[in-house]
Design a protein around this motif. Structure first.
Motif, mmCIF file in Angstrom:
data_model
loop_
_atom_site.group_PDB
_atom_site.id
_atom_site.type_symbol
_atom_site.label_atom_id
_atom_site.label_comp_id
_atom_site.label_asym_id
_atom_site.label_seq_id
_atom_site.Cartn_x
_atom_site.Cartn_y
_atom_site.Cartn_z
ATOM 1 N N TYR A 1 0.833 -1.203 0.000
ATOM 2 C CA TYR A 1 0.000 0.000 0.000
ATOM 3 C C TYR A 1 0.873 1.260 0.000
ATOM 4 O O TYR A 1 2.024 1.246 0.436
ATOM 5 N N ASP A 2 0.285 2.348 -0.462
ATOM 6 C CA ASP A 2 0.800 3.686 -0.194
ATOM 7 C C ASP A 2 -0.067 4.267 0.914
ATOM 8 O O ASP A 2 -1.294 4.317 0.785
ATOM 9 N N ALA A 3 0.560 4.672 2.022
ATOM 10 C CA ALA A 3 -0.178 5.210 3.159
ATOM 11 C C ALA A 3 0.104 6.704 3.277
ATOM 12 O O ALA A 3 1.264 7.123 3.306
ATOM 13 N N TRP A 4 -0.960 7.495 3.352
ATOM 14 C CA TRP A 4 -0.859 8.950 3.489
ATOM 15 C C TRP A 4 -1.499 9.358 4.806
ATOM 16 O O TRP A 4 -2.665 9.039 5.059
ATOM 17 N N ILE A 5 -0.739 10.058 5.647
ATOM 18 C CA ILE A 5 -1.204 10.420 6.985
ATOM 19 C C ILE A 5 -0.953 11.901 7.220
ATOM 20 O O ILE A 5 0.142 12.406 6.974
ATOM 21 N N ILE A 6 -1.974 12.601 7.716
ATOM 22 C CA ILE A 6 -1.821 14.002 8.098
ATOM 23 C C ILE A 6 -1.812 14.095 9.615
ATOM 24 O O ILE A 6 -2.593 13.426 10.294
ATOM 25 N N SER A 7 -0.890 14.891 10.156
ATOM 26 C CA SER A 7 -0.831 15.079 11.604
ATOM 27 C C SER A 7 -0.130 16.383 11.923
ATOM 28 O O SER A 7 0.389 17.061 11.036
ATOM 29 N N TYR A 8 -0.094 16.686 13.210
ATOM 30 C CA TYR A 8 0.327 18.008 13.664
ATOM 31 C C TYR A 8 1.668 17.993 14.397
ATOM 32 O O TYR A 8 2.389 18.974 14.380
ATOM 33 N N HIS A 9 2.023 16.891 15.051
ATOM 34 C CA HIS A 9 3.224 16.840 15.877
ATOM 35 C C HIS A 9 4.277 15.916 15.279
ATOM 36 O O HIS A 9 3.981 14.780 14.915
ATOM 37 N N LYS A 10 5.495 16.398 15.205
ATOM 38 C CA LYS A 10 6.593 15.568 14.704
ATOM 39 C C LYS A 10 6.791 14.352 15.606
ATOM 40 O O LYS A 10 7.141 13.265 15.127
ATOM 41 N N GLU A 11 6.563 14.536 16.906
ATOM 42 C CA GLU A 11 6.742 13.422 17.835
ATOM 43 C C GLU A 11 5.793 12.267 17.509
ATOM 44 O O GLU A 11 6.142 11.099 17.677
ATOM 45 N N CYS A 12 4.591 12.606 17.028
ATOM 46 C CA CYS A 12 3.651 11.556 16.629
ATOM 47 C C CYS A 12 4.160 10.830 15.392
ATOM 48 O O CYS A 12 4.142 9.595 15.326
ATOM 49 N N SER B 1 8.296 9.071 2.180
ATOM 50 C CA SER B 1 8.841 9.397 0.867
ATOM 51 C C SER B 1 8.417 10.775 0.409
ATOM 52 O O SER B 1 9.007 11.339 -0.505
ATOM 53 N N VAL B 2 7.372 11.327 1.035
ATOM 54 C CA VAL B 2 6.859 12.645 0.667
ATOM 55 C C VAL B 2 6.431 13.366 1.937
ATOM 56 O O VAL B 2 5.847 12.766 2.837
ATOM 57 N N LYS C 1 3.646 10.689 3.104
ATOM 58 C CA LYS C 1 3.417 9.442 2.375
ATOM 59 C C LYS C 1 4.422 8.389 2.809
ATOM 60 O O LYS C 1 5.627 8.657 2.894
ATOM 61 N N TYR C 2 3.916 7.187 3.062
ATOM 62 C CA TYR C 2 4.761 6.046 3.393
ATOM 63 C C TYR C 2 4.518 4.946 2.368
ATOM 64 O O TYR C 2 3.378 4.507 2.191
ATOM 65 N N GLU C 3 5.566 4.518 1.702
ATOM 66 C CA GLU C 3 5.461 3.412 0.746
ATOM 67 C C GLU C 3 5.788 2.127 1.493
ATOM 68 O O GLU C 3 6.921 1.910 1.902
ATOM 69 N N ILE C 4 4.764 1.297 1.676
ATOM 70 C CA ILE C 4 4.919 0.080 2.471
ATOM 71 C C ILE C 4 5.317 -1.058 1.539
ATOM 72 O O ILE C 4 4.531 -1.497 0.698
ATOM 73 N N PHE C 5 6.557 -1.522 1.673
ATOM 74 C CA PHE C 5 7.056 -2.586 0.799
ATOM 75 C C PHE C 5 7.410 -3.810 1.630
ATOM 76 O O PHE C 5 7.641 -3.726 2.838
ATOM 77 N N ASP C 6 7.450 -4.935 0.972
ATOM 78 C CA ASP C 6 7.773 -6.202 1.618
ATOM 79 C C ASP C 6 9.238 -6.524 1.359
ATOM 80 O O ASP C 6 9.668 -6.617 0.215
#
Length: 503
Positions: free
Chosen positions: A336-347, A356-357, A372-377
């Motif tokens: 999968y390509d996982a895209w996550i929005i958040s506010y704190h770098k610690e999170c 990757s982005v 963006k996180y590219e989840i590879f095996d």
């Protein structure tokens, strides 16, 4: 039909200018230029109407009508009074005016608004002995005055209420994401329905609904009850009805959209909103926490989610939640390509994966990052050896290849909006049928600006933040100050933080 072309300005959130510009090009806009939280272009009346119906990442569509220079509010009054107002208004017309200032000479936008209103009232009093009335909601003519330094632009607001108020939302959770931001996040990924999509923390379902509208290329404006341009003197109802009832741009969606949330109440609200938007046939919902995912709903897809930040929705273990997100991504969502929005770098750090982005986006008053996180095996060296690279910056994605042009059956055309069928007739069948009756939603009251204290949370690569443990970490990262405005509502932001139309 009047095909005269004129300047148009579309306002948006910071970080979505490139996506909005591409939307406008696809609609046929010419001379498209991006600015700070805005995109300017030229087009005719049909494009003005269509931009309100079709643009997913626009907050307002403005038509500039008068530009002048002014150094103080009194000069604004004089210049505004010199405008031939009888071309737009009459003593019987209701109007509202909103001012946005970005200038050291104009520190109080409300005072500028009062002076502009007085200029219009005095103009008619001197000519007719009677003045038009000001109406905050539902005015026949909505005006926008934008001041940047000494440059003043008076525009007709063709939208009225902010375009993020689609009209399909019948309920919401504590902190629903803004519809325009949700659509912008999806379009930033380049996804248009080519594979399955999942939001494992879906809340009231906004990302899911916006994804379904994108996948089927359904205009988000069809759910609204009205637009401000429908009350203009030169409103072309026949032209608007032809655009409103045209579904030739829509297409079939053959994949699935999946949503889940730990809260039964959130899933109940999401179910209602999804039914209201008429996209229930494309979306599967279930009550489940992200920690309980053992298998992905499909072999490959895209994951987009807006987890709690600790600002308006807290968690007993916020950092543990983000650690669980990273764990599930690595073990469940391979491919999968996982895209996550958040506010704190610690999170983000607790996710434990290299993005990757990284894209800076505003979620209301919060300066967030969208990663963006590219989840590879397998190992990263093998992944990189196949031609992939995680060390790249993001450019706005463009669709490649022709779009699927298959369409649904054409809708019945209605001579007047009141004759359209009730929305319930369409959604009880679970089908995509006639256009719904568009409900009117009143504007929300403005709030106070929220001054957050963590502007430097995203530190340069290689600089390690101080590690905190135990109660100290809990107090810093979990118990946060509640902001005084709702970040999802564009209308509640400080007026001086609005779009800058200067280029």
């Amino acid at each position: 039909m009047n095909t005269e072309k004129f300047e148009i300005v579309a306002k948006t959130f910071q970080g979505l200018e490139d996506v909005l510009a591409e939307e406008i090009r696809q609609l046929g806009g010419e001379n498209v230029e991006t600015g700070r939280r805005m995109v300017s272009f030229t087009g005719d009346k049909a494009l003005l109407y269509k931009a309100n119906l079709a643009c997913r990442t626009a907050l307002r569509i403005l038509k500039p009508i008068y530009k002048f220079e002014a150094s103080d509010p009194d000069e604004v009054y004089e210049k505004m009074k010199a405008f031939p107002w009888e071309t737009l208004l009459s003593p019987e017309t209701t109007f509202s005016i909103d001012s946005v200032t970005n200038s050291d000479s104009f520190r109080h936008s409300k005072f500028v608004t009062y002076r502009a209103k007085d200029a219009i009232a005095d103009y008619f009093m001197e000519k007719n002995g009677k003045r038009p009335s000001v109406r905050l909601n539902g005015a026949e003519v909505v005006l926008n005055l934008h001041i940047s330094h000494m440059s003043c632009t008076l525009s007709l607001d063709s939208s009225g209420e902010s375009l993020h108020k689609r009209g399909y939302r019948v309920g919401q959770t504590e902190a629903p994401i803004n519809e325009v931001l949700a659509a912008g996040m999806i379009l930033k990924t380049g996804w248009h329905g080519e594979k399955d999509l999942i939001d494992p923390m879906c809340g009231s379902g906004t990302i899911l609904i916006e994804a379904a509208l994108i996948a089927t290329n359904t205009y988000p404006g069809i759910f609204r009850k009205n637009f401000a341009f429908e009350r203009w003197k030169d409103f072309d109802e026949e032209l608007f009805e032809s655009l409103y009832n045209d579904d030739s741009h829509e297409r079939e969606f053959t994949h699935r959209i999946y949503g889940s949330d730990i809260s039964p109440r959130a899933i109940d609200i999401a179910t209602q909103n999804i039914k209201s938007a008429g996209v229930a046939k494309y979306i599967d919902l279930k009550i489940m926490s992200i920690q309980r995912y053992e298998t992905a709903p499909s072999p490959e897809g895209i994951l987009i989610t807006n987890p709690p930040y600790g600002e308006r929705i807290s968690s007993s273990d916020l950092l543990g939640l983000y650690e669980s997100i990273g764990n599930r991504l690595k073990h469940v969502f391979k491919g999968y390509d996982a895209w996550i929005i958040s506010y704190h770098k610690e999170c983000f750090d607790r996710i434990g994966l290299k993005p990757s982005v990284k894209i800076e986006l505003m979620n209301g008053a919060l300066e967030c990052e969208y990663r963006k996180y590219e989840i590879f095996d397998g190992r990263y060296k093998e992944f990189k050896g196949e031609g992939h690279n995680l060390d790249k910056r993001h450019d706005s994605p463009r669709r490649s290849g022709p779009r699927d042009q298959s369409t649904f059956g054409r809708r019945k055309s209605y001579g007047h909006r009141d004759e359209r069928p009730e929305r319930s007739e369409r959604f009880e069948r679970g089908e995509r049928g006639e256009r719904p009756e568009r409900p009117f939603r009143p504007a929300r009251p403005q709030g106070k600006p929220f001054e957050h204290r963590d502007r430097d949370r995203f530190k340069p690569e290689g600089e390690r933040p101080k590690r905190l443990h135990g109660d100290e970490a809990f107090q810093k990262f979990v118990t946060f100050k509640r902001p005084s405005i709702k970040p999802n509502d564009e209308d509640t932001k400080p007026r001086t933080d609005e779009t800058d139309t200067s280029k």
